[in-house]
Design a protein around this motif. Structure first.
Motif, PDB file in Angstrom:
ATOM      1  N   GLU A  58       0.834  -1.201   0.000  1.00 59.64           N
ATOM      2  CA  GLU A  58       0.000   0.000   0.000  1.00 59.64           C
ATOM      3  C   GLU A  58       0.873   1.258   0.000  1.00 59.64           C
ATOM      4  OE1 GLU A  58      -4.152  -1.344   2.165  1.00 59.64           O
ATOM      5  OE2 GLU A  58      -2.510  -0.621   3.435  1.00 59.64           O
ATOM      6  N   THR A  64      -4.908   2.066  -0.952  1.00 59.62           N
ATOM      7  CA  THR A  64      -5.494   1.365   0.182  1.00 59.62           C
ATOM      8  C   THR A  64      -6.258   0.183  -0.387  1.00 59.62           C
ATOM      9  OG1 THR A  64      -5.709   3.414   1.436  1.00 59.62           O
ATOM     10  CG2 THR A  64      -7.053   1.544   2.153  1.00 59.62           C
ATOM     11  N   ASP A  66      -8.808  -2.911  -0.438  1.00 57.09           N
ATOM     12  CA  ASP A  66     -10.092  -3.251   0.161  1.00 57.09           C
ATOM     13  C   ASP A  66      -9.957  -4.617   0.838  1.00 57.09           C
ATOM     14  OD1 ASP A  66     -12.666  -4.374   0.547  1.00 57.09           O
ATOM     15  OD2 ASP A  66     -13.497  -3.150  -1.066  1.00 57.09           O
ATOM     16  N   SER A  68     -12.119  -6.650   2.112  1.00 54.46           N
ATOM     17  CA  SER A  68     -13.060  -7.695   1.686  1.00 54.46           C
ATOM     18  C   SER A  68     -12.632  -8.303   0.358  1.00 54.46           C
ATOM     19  CB  SER A  68     -14.482  -7.145   1.593  1.00 54.46           C
ATOM     20  OG  SER A  68     -14.568  -6.127   0.619  1.00 54.46           O
ATOM     21  N   ARG A  69     -12.066  -7.491  -0.546  1.00 52.63           N
ATOM     22  CA  ARG A  69     -11.567  -8.032  -1.819  1.00 52.63           C
ATOM     23  C   ARG A  69     -10.288  -8.828  -1.591  1.00 52.63           C
ATOM     24  NH1 ARG A  69     -11.425  -3.240  -6.021  1.00 52.63           N
ATOM     25  NH2 ARG A  69     -10.618  -4.878  -7.354  1.00 52.63           N
ATOM     26  N   THR A  86      -6.526  -1.966  -8.088  1.00 58.26           N
ATOM     27  CA  THR A  86      -6.703  -0.892  -7.112  1.00 58.26           C
ATOM     28  C   THR A  86      -5.931   0.353  -7.523  1.00 58.26           C
ATOM     29  OG1 THR A  86      -7.047  -2.532  -5.369  1.00 58.26           O
ATOM     30  CG2 THR A  86      -6.524  -0.297  -4.664  1.00 58.26           C
ATOM     31  N   GLN A  90      -7.915   3.796  -8.080  1.00 56.92           N
ATOM     32  CA  GLN A  90      -7.646   4.928  -7.197  1.00 56.92           C
ATOM     33  C   GLN A  90      -6.928   6.078  -7.897  1.00 56.92           C
ATOM     34  OE1 GLN A  90      -6.083   3.631  -3.382  1.00 56.92           O
ATOM     35  NE2 GLN A  90      -7.809   2.272  -3.078  1.00 56.92           N
TER      36      GLN A  90
END
Length: 92
Positions: A58, A64, A66, A68-69, A86, A90
């Motif tokens: 990160e 950042t 996720d 849950s993913r 991501t 982002q």
């Protein structure tokens, strides 16, 4: 930031970063971290080391992830794909 999709080279670089980071945390050579290996089947991996790898990733890519993913990713390659997706999401 641009909206150009990440190319295969960038994805390969993300995979290389993950392999190197995981190898450093586990005390093995990056070549021992195979893309198709399930993250939690890596020798010596535990939740703290996995978290350290995620935090380093990160920070490196300014994203950042996720949580849950992330739980749906099984292999090192799938984690790299999540990071690449991501980064794209982002930077829009």
């Amino acid at each position: 930031m641009t909206s150009e999709p990440l190319d295969a080279v960038a994805h390969h670089q993300i995979l290389g970063f993950l392999r190197g980071t995981l190898a450093g945390l586990l005390g093995v050579e990056p070549g021992q971290i195979r893309a198709a290996t399930r993250v939690f089947e890596l020798p010596g991996i535990d939740s703290l080391k996995a978290l350290q790898a995620v935090l380093a990733t990160e920070k490196r890519y300014g994203i950042t992830l996720d949580a849950s993913r992330m739980l749906l990713t099984l292999t090192v390659a799938e984690l790299a794909a999540l990071v690449a997706a991501t980064v794209e999401e982002q930077r829009r």
